[in-house]
Write a protein that holds these residues in place. Structure first.
Motif, mmCIF file in Angstrom:
data_model
loop_
_atom_site.group_PDB
_atom_site.id
_atom_site.type_symbol
_atom_site.label_atom_id
_atom_site.label_comp_id
_atom_site.label_asym_id
_atom_site.label_seq_id
_atom_site.Cartn_x
_atom_site.Cartn_y
_atom_site.Cartn_z
ATOM 1 N N LEU A 33 0.855 -1.177 0.000
ATOM 2 C CA LEU A 33 0.000 0.000 0.000
ATOM 3 C C LEU A 33 0.897 1.234 0.000
ATOM 4 C CD1 LEU A 33 -2.802 1.343 0.244
ATOM 5 C CD2 LEU A 33 -2.591 1.118 2.730
ATOM 6 N N TYR B 119 3.215 -4.349 3.983
ATOM 7 C CA TYR B 119 2.663 -4.571 5.315
ATOM 8 C C TYR B 119 2.366 -6.059 5.511
ATOM 9 C CZ TYR B 119 1.811 0.481 5.438
ATOM 10 O OH TYR B 119 1.959 1.846 5.415
ATOM 11 N N TYR C 85 -0.191 -8.087 8.113
ATOM 12 C CA TYR C 85 -1.198 -8.033 9.179
ATOM 13 C C TYR C 85 -1.688 -9.443 9.447
ATOM 14 C CZ TYR C 85 -5.549 -7.422 11.697
ATOM 15 O OH TYR C 85 -6.543 -7.526 12.637
ATOM 16 N N LEU D 47 0.692 -6.222 13.405
ATOM 17 C CA LEU D 47 0.799 -5.403 12.199
ATOM 18 C C LEU D 47 2.224 -4.899 12.088
ATOM 19 C CD1 LEU D 47 -0.380 -3.912 9.753
ATOM 20 C CD2 LEU D 47 -1.045 -2.049 11.303
ATOM 21 N N ALA E 27 5.309 -3.194 9.361
ATOM 22 C CA ALA E 27 5.634 -2.490 8.118
ATOM 23 C C ALA E 27 7.091 -2.783 7.792
ATOM 24 C CB ALA E 27 5.409 -0.988 8.270
ATOM 25 N N LEU F 192 -7.214 -3.388 14.969
ATOM 26 C CA LEU F 192 -7.298 -2.733 13.665
ATOM 27 C C LEU F 192 -8.706 -2.199 13.423
ATOM 28 C CD1 LEU F 192 -5.905 -1.990 11.024
ATOM 29 C CD2 LEU F 192 -6.576 -4.228 10.129
ATOM 30 N N TRP G 275 -3.109 5.973 11.225
ATOM 31 C CA TRP G 275 -2.257 4.867 10.785
ATOM 32 C C TRP G 275 -3.069 3.620 10.454
ATOM 33 C CZ3 TRP G 275 3.298 4.193 12.882
ATOM 34 C CH2 TRP G 275 3.945 5.446 12.957
ATOM 35 N N LEU G 276 -4.096 3.345 11.251
ATOM 36 C CA LEU G 276 -4.823 2.087 11.107
ATOM 37 C C LEU G 276 -5.961 2.163 10.093
ATOM 38 C CD1 LEU G 276 -5.048 0.789 14.798
ATOM 39 C CD2 LEU G 276 -3.250 0.450 13.085
ATOM 40 N N ILE H 65 -5.109 0.974 6.567
ATOM 41 C CA ILE H 65 -4.896 -0.482 6.503
ATOM 42 C C ILE H 65 -6.238 -1.208 6.483
ATOM 43 C CG2 ILE H 65 -3.805 -2.451 7.617
ATOM 44 C CD1 ILE H 65 -1.846 -0.355 6.562
ATOM 45 N N TRP I 27 -7.858 -0.835 3.126
ATOM 46 C CA TRP I 27 -7.325 -1.745 2.109
ATOM 47 C C TRP I 27 -7.923 -3.136 2.287
ATOM 48 C CZ3 TRP I 27 -5.028 -6.396 1.626
ATOM 49 C CH2 TRP I 27 -4.534 -6.710 0.359
#
Length: 375
Positions: free
Chosen positions: A108, A113, A115, A129, A131, A170, A180-181, A184, A187
């Motif tokens: 992304l 990432y 998860y 999670l 990165a 999340l 930040w979350l 994610i 997506w």
């Protein structure tokens, strides 16, 4: 784009199984899309992955697992409901005591990432999670039943202290619009399980779609050997043109065949994905479409010009689509096979195997059994 998905202890899957969209090598110009990382380097990712196998081999389990992962990262109530639907491998008593585990790798905005989530009935047993950069992994958060470790600059401590045991961090962070979350979770929300079946007669958003894809829709319908010669967009409701004794006749979708409706529903989903990206999950695609239409649907996604948003399709079918015009529809790296072992557990493998019962053998076995039962 989706890179890898791993699952364990879910329905017919007992041991860790991995599905990847990464292409090891390119054998044709249609061998995938290059995906570049922000820190440098690139990988080649497939827009298509087919999971093939016999009935009850477990191929649909992969799509259900991806759908469950999406639900676990969705809004709070949906995430709690997904965690309560605990479906471990049932043929091993030890597996019923262990959590289900899902893990997904994706790219992304140039960042890779990872998860993952482990859960039992109504309980999140673990969640993580990460990165990944060029040389290191940044742990955004890692959580188990008792503790949560967060990256200090992520500002997740307060959320981690407030999240309940039945909800993923999340999903909770996405509800709170954490900067930040939320991306994610958004997506993961793009993992869309699409249910299309001949006879369902859905056909939603067709008029809106025609305004954006009028020429392409006309081509895809007239080339599909459905008896359609054109598309009429002159009225508020899109109609399909058929040739009759008195000339062209525009007809509403309500009079079309179930197969035509299924093709229209699939086009609606595919063309929307070509515009916006995401990952479509479609079960039993060859049961819905004629092989020619299936081939055309796959070609839409692998075309770099038609698919600038890099949409992906993961689908199941009973067999690999046959070669068309002298070229394979799918590369070998785009094909996975679901097989069951003697213990009843599903494995994902690269090489398929021939069915154990050949054509006519089952009928002969039934006939012989009937003869043995006669006095």
């Amino acid at each position: 784009m989706l890179l890898k998905f791993r699952l364990q202890n879910y329905r017919s899957v007992r041991d860790v199984q991995e599905l990847t969209t990464l292409l090891a090598e390119t054998r044709s110009p249609h061998g995938g899309f290059p995906v570049r990382f922000a820190h440098g380097g690139a990988v080649r990712v497939s827009p298509l992955v087919g999971v093939f196998g016999a009935n009850a081999s477990g191929k649909s389990t992969v799509l259900r697992a991806l759908g469950s992962l999406r639900a676990l990262a969705a809004a709070g109530s949906d995430a709690r409901e997904a965690a309560r639907r605990f479906e471990p491998f049932q043929l091993d008593p030890a597996a019923r005591l262990l959590p289900t585990r899902f893990e997904v790798e994706f790219v992304l905005d140039g960042i890779r990432y990872v998860y993952g989530c482990a859960y039992k009935s109504g309980e999140i047993a673990g969640e993580w999670l990460h990165a990944h950069g060029r040389d290191r992994r940044r742990v955004w958060f890692e959580r188990d039943r008792h503790t949560t470790r967060c990256l200090p600059e992520a500002g997740l401590d307060r959320l981690a202290a407030a999240v309940d045991p039945e909800t993923t961090l999340l999903a909770f962070g996405a509800d709170a619009e954490h900067p930040w979350l939320a991306p994610i979770a958004q997506w993961l929300g793009g993992l869309r399980r699409v249910r299309i079946a001949a006879g369902a007669r859905l056909v939603a958003d067709l008029d809106r779609l025609a305004a954006r894809w009028s020429d392409q829709l006309t081509l895809l319908l007239t080339r599909a050997d459905l008896g359609i010669s054109g598309v009429d967009t002159s009225t508020s409701t899109l109609r399909l043109i058929h040739e009759g004794r008195s000339g062209p006749q525009p007809l509403g979708a309500y009079v079309e065949s179930d197969g035509t409706i299924a093709w229209l529903d699939l086009l609606i989903e595919l063309l929307h994905a070509l515009d916006h990206g995401g990952v479509l999950l479609i079960d039993d695609l060859d049961a819905i479409l004629h092989p020619v239409l299936l081939t055309e649907a796959l070609r839409l996604l692998r075309d770099r010009d038609l698919n600038p948003a890099r949409a992906q399709l993961i689908f199941t079918a009973r067999s690999v689509p046959p070669a068309a015009e002298g070229a394979e529809v799918l590369e070998p790296d785009q094909c996975w096979y679901a097989v069951k072992g003697a213990d009843g557990a599903t494995s994902l493998v690269r090489e398929g195997r021939a069915p154990e019962i050949g054509p006519g053998e089952l009928a002969r076995e039934l006939w012989l059994a009937k003869q043995r039962l006669r006095p």
